[in-house]
Design a protein around this motif. Structure first.
Motif, PDB file in Angstrom:
ATOM      1  N   VAL A 142       0.868  -1.170   0.000  1.00 42.86           N
ATOM      2  CA  VAL A 142       0.000   0.000   0.000  1.00 42.86           C
ATOM      3  C   VAL A 142       0.901   1.215   0.000  1.00 42.86           C
ATOM      4  O   VAL A 142       1.774   1.351   0.836  1.00 42.86           O
ATOM      5  N   LYS A 143       0.653   2.064  -0.994  1.00 42.27           N
ATOM      6  CA  LYS A 143       1.441   3.281  -1.079  1.00 42.27           C
ATOM      7  C   LYS A 143       0.683   4.383  -0.376  1.00 42.27           C
ATOM      8  O   LYS A 143      -0.490   4.595  -0.623  1.00 42.27           O
ATOM      9  N   THR A 144       1.292   5.104   0.468  1.00 42.41           N
ATOM     10  CA  THR A 144       0.672   6.219   1.172  1.00 42.41           C
ATOM     11  C   THR A 144       1.416   7.478   0.846  1.00 42.41           C
ATOM     12  O   THR A 144       2.643   7.470   0.699  1.00 42.41           O
ATOM     13  N   GLU A 145       0.672   8.550   0.699  1.00 36.34           N
ATOM     14  CA  GLU A 145       1.275   9.836   0.421  1.00 36.34           C
ATOM     15  C   GLU A 145       1.159  10.685   1.665  1.00 36.34           C
ATOM     16  O   GLU A 145       0.191  10.572   2.419  1.00 36.34           O
ATOM     17  N   PRO A 146       2.085  11.582   1.846  1.00 38.24           N
ATOM     18  CA  PRO A 146       1.989  12.432   3.036  1.00 38.24           C
ATOM     19  C   PRO A 146       0.784  13.377   2.912  1.00 38.24           C
ATOM     20  O   PRO A 146       0.409  13.772   1.820  1.00 38.24           O
ATOM     21  N   ALA A 147       0.137  13.741   3.991  1.00 37.12           N
ATOM     22  CA  ALA A 147      -1.048  14.611   4.003  1.00 37.12           C
ATOM     23  C   ALA A 147      -0.678  15.996   3.536  1.00 37.12           C
ATOM     24  O   ALA A 147       0.389  16.510   3.841  1.00 37.12           O
ATOM     25  N   LYS A 148      -1.569  16.575   2.733  1.00 38.02           N
ATOM     26  CA  LYS A 148      -1.334  17.923   2.231  1.00 38.02           C
ATOM     27  C   LYS A 148      -1.737  18.922   3.299  1.00 38.02           C
ATOM     28  O   LYS A 148      -2.690  18.695   4.037  1.00 38.02           O
ATOM     29  N   GLU A 149      -1.031  20.021   3.292  1.00 36.70           N
ATOM     30  CA  GLU A 149      -1.358  21.069   4.253  1.00 36.70           C
ATOM     31  C   GLU A 149      -2.533  21.881   3.727  1.00 36.70           C
ATOM     32  O   GLU A 149      -2.557  22.259   2.565  1.00 36.70           O
ATOM     33  N   VAL A 150      -3.508  22.135   4.566  1.00 37.15           N
ATOM     34  CA  VAL A 150      -4.671  22.945   4.209  1.00 37.15           C
ATOM     35  C   VAL A 150      -4.492  24.301   4.848  1.00 37.15           C
ATOM     36  O   VAL A 150      -4.282  24.400   6.062  1.00 37.15           O
ATOM     37  N   LYS A 151      -4.586  25.312   3.985  1.00 41.73           N
ATOM     38  CA  LYS A 151      -4.413  26.667   4.507  1.00 41.73           C
ATOM     39  C   LYS A 151      -5.776  27.215   4.902  1.00 41.73           C
ATOM     40  O   LYS A 151      -6.730  27.121   4.136  1.00 41.73           O
ATOM     41  N   THR A 152      -5.906  27.760   6.051  1.00 38.02           N
ATOM     42  CA  THR A 152      -7.158  28.355   6.518  1.00 38.02           C
ATOM     43  C   THR A 152      -6.930  29.829   6.768  1.00 38.02           C
ATOM     44  O   THR A 152      -5.860  30.241   7.217  1.00 38.02           O
ATOM     45  N   GLU A 153      -7.969  30.601   6.446  1.00 39.61           N
ATOM     46  CA  GLU A 153      -7.892  32.037   6.661  1.00 39.61           C
ATOM     47  C   GLU A 153      -8.646  32.367   7.937  1.00 39.61           C
ATOM     48  O   GLU A 153      -9.652  31.727   8.259  1.00 39.61           O
ATOM     49  N   PRO A 154      -8.211  33.385   8.612  1.00 38.49           N
ATOM     50  CA  PRO A 154      -8.935  33.749   9.841  1.00 38.49           C
ATOM     51  C   PRO A 154     -10.348  34.255   9.487  1.00 38.49           C
ATOM     52  O   PRO A 154     -10.568  34.809   8.420  1.00 38.49           O
ATOM     53  N   ALA A 155     -11.308  34.048  10.334  1.00 42.12           N
ATOM     54  CA  ALA A 155     -12.704  34.447  10.104  1.00 42.12           C
ATOM     55  C   ALA A 155     -12.801  35.961   9.989  1.00 42.12           C
ATOM     56  O   ALA A 155     -12.128  36.697  10.710  1.00 42.12           O
ATOM     57  N   LYS A 156     -13.634  36.397   9.040  1.00 45.11           N
ATOM     58  CA  LYS A 156     -13.809  37.835   8.834  1.00 45.11           C
ATOM     59  C   LYS A 156     -14.765  38.371   9.891  1.00 45.11           C
ATOM     60  O   LYS A 156     -15.689  37.695  10.312  1.00 45.11           O
ATOM     61  N   GLU A 157     -14.541  39.621  10.233  1.00 42.15           N
ATOM     62  CA  GLU A 157     -15.404  40.262  11.212  1.00 42.15           C
ATOM     63  C   GLU A 157     -16.693  40.718  10.528  1.00 42.15           C
ATOM     64  O   GLU A 157     -16.654  41.309   9.453  1.00 42.15           O
ATOM     65  N   VAL A 158     -17.830  40.439  11.107  1.00 43.35           N
ATOM     66  CA  VAL A 158     -19.128  40.834  10.552  1.00 43.35           C
ATOM     67  C   VAL A 158     -19.582  42.091  11.274  1.00 43.35           C
ATOM     68  O   VAL A 158     -19.622  42.128  12.509  1.00 43.35           O
ATOM     69  N   LYS A 159     -19.914  43.108  10.466  1.00 41.41           N
ATOM     70  CA  LYS A 159     -20.366  44.366  11.057  1.00 41.41           C
ATOM     71  C   LYS A 159     -21.886  44.310  11.241  1.00 41.41           C
ATOM     72  O   LYS A 159     -22.608  43.957  10.331  1.00 41.41           O
ATOM     73  N   THR A 160     -22.368  44.689  12.366  1.00 39.51           N
ATOM     74  CA  THR A 160     -23.811  44.708  12.633  1.00 39.51           C
ATOM     75  C   THR A 160     -24.225  46.134  12.949  1.00 39.51           C
ATOM     76  O   THR A 160     -23.480  46.895  13.560  1.00 39.51           O
ATOM     77  N   GLU A 161     -25.436  46.468  12.500  1.00 38.53           N
ATOM     78  CA  GLU A 161     -25.980  47.792  12.763  1.00 38.53           C
ATOM     79  C   GLU A 161     -26.988  47.679  13.886  1.00 38.53           C
ATOM     80  O   GLU A 161     -27.693  46.673  14.006  1.00 38.53           O
ATOM     81  N   PRO A 162     -27.102  48.723  14.681  1.00 36.73           N
ATOM     82  CA  PRO A 162     -28.078  48.645  15.770  1.00 36.73           C
ATOM     83  C   PRO A 162     -29.504  48.597  15.184  1.00 36.73           C
ATOM     84  O   PRO A 162     -29.788  49.160  14.140  1.00 36.73           O
ATOM     85  N   VAL A 163     -30.401  47.918  15.856  1.00 36.85           N
ATOM     86  CA  VAL A 163     -31.785  47.782  15.421  1.00 36.85           C
ATOM     87  C   VAL A 163     -32.487  49.120  15.591  1.00 36.85           C
ATOM     88  O   VAL A 163     -32.411  49.747  16.652  1.00 36.85           O
ATOM     89  N   LYS A 164     -33.165  49.534  14.494  1.00 37.58           N
ATOM     90  CA  LYS A 164     -33.891  50.808  14.553  1.00 37.58           C
ATOM     91  C   LYS A 164     -35.217  50.592  15.246  1.00 37.58           C
ATOM     92  O   LYS A 164     -35.884  49.580  15.043  1.00 37.58           O
TER      93      LYS A 164
END
Length: 125
Positions: free
Chosen positions: A13-35
């Motif tokens: 059985v041939k196994t390959e090394p695991a690939k690195e997965v790049k993750t980006e940090p979560a974006k900040e969501v802007k919320t407006e106050p409820v009118k």
């Protein structure tokens, strides 16, 4: 008796090394106050019940049914209604269901002449 032999099979059985997965940090969501929404109070509306509406309709129908019309002819101290003259002309002509009835009042002859579906005649006043 026959002898059973077993062979072992090796699989590679041939196994390959695991690939690195790049993750980006979560974006900040802007919320407006409820009118704040302004609401108006509900206006009260007069609602008529079905019985009141029916009562008004029946009253209106009764008022129109009571209508009557009368025409009278007066001459030399005598009085005769046009309805009476029409009924008399229909009876004297002996037409069962007359479609056309015409009356001719002649006070100087003291008579009413009629034509009922082509039949003519005279009624003395």
């Amino acid at each position: 008796m026959a002898r059973k032999t077993t062979k072992s099979v090796k699989a590679e059985v041939k196994t390959e090394p695991a690939k690195e997965v790049k993750t980006e940090p979560a974006k900040e969501v802007k919320t407006e106050p409820v009118k704040e929404v302004k609401t108006e109070p509900v206006k009260e509306v007069a609602v008529e019940s079905a019985q009141e509406v029916k009562a008004e309709k029946t009253t209106a129908k009764k008022a129109t049914v009571k209508k009557s019309e009368n025409v009278y002819i007066q001459h030399n101290g005598k009085e005769v209604s046009v309805a009476e003259l029409l009924d008399t002309a229909k009876k004297l002509s002996e037409v069962k269901s007359p479609k056309n009835v015409s009356l001719y009042v002649k006070p100087e002859d003291n008579a009413v002449y009629y034509v009922v579906d082509g039949e003519t005649g005279k009624i003395d006043l």
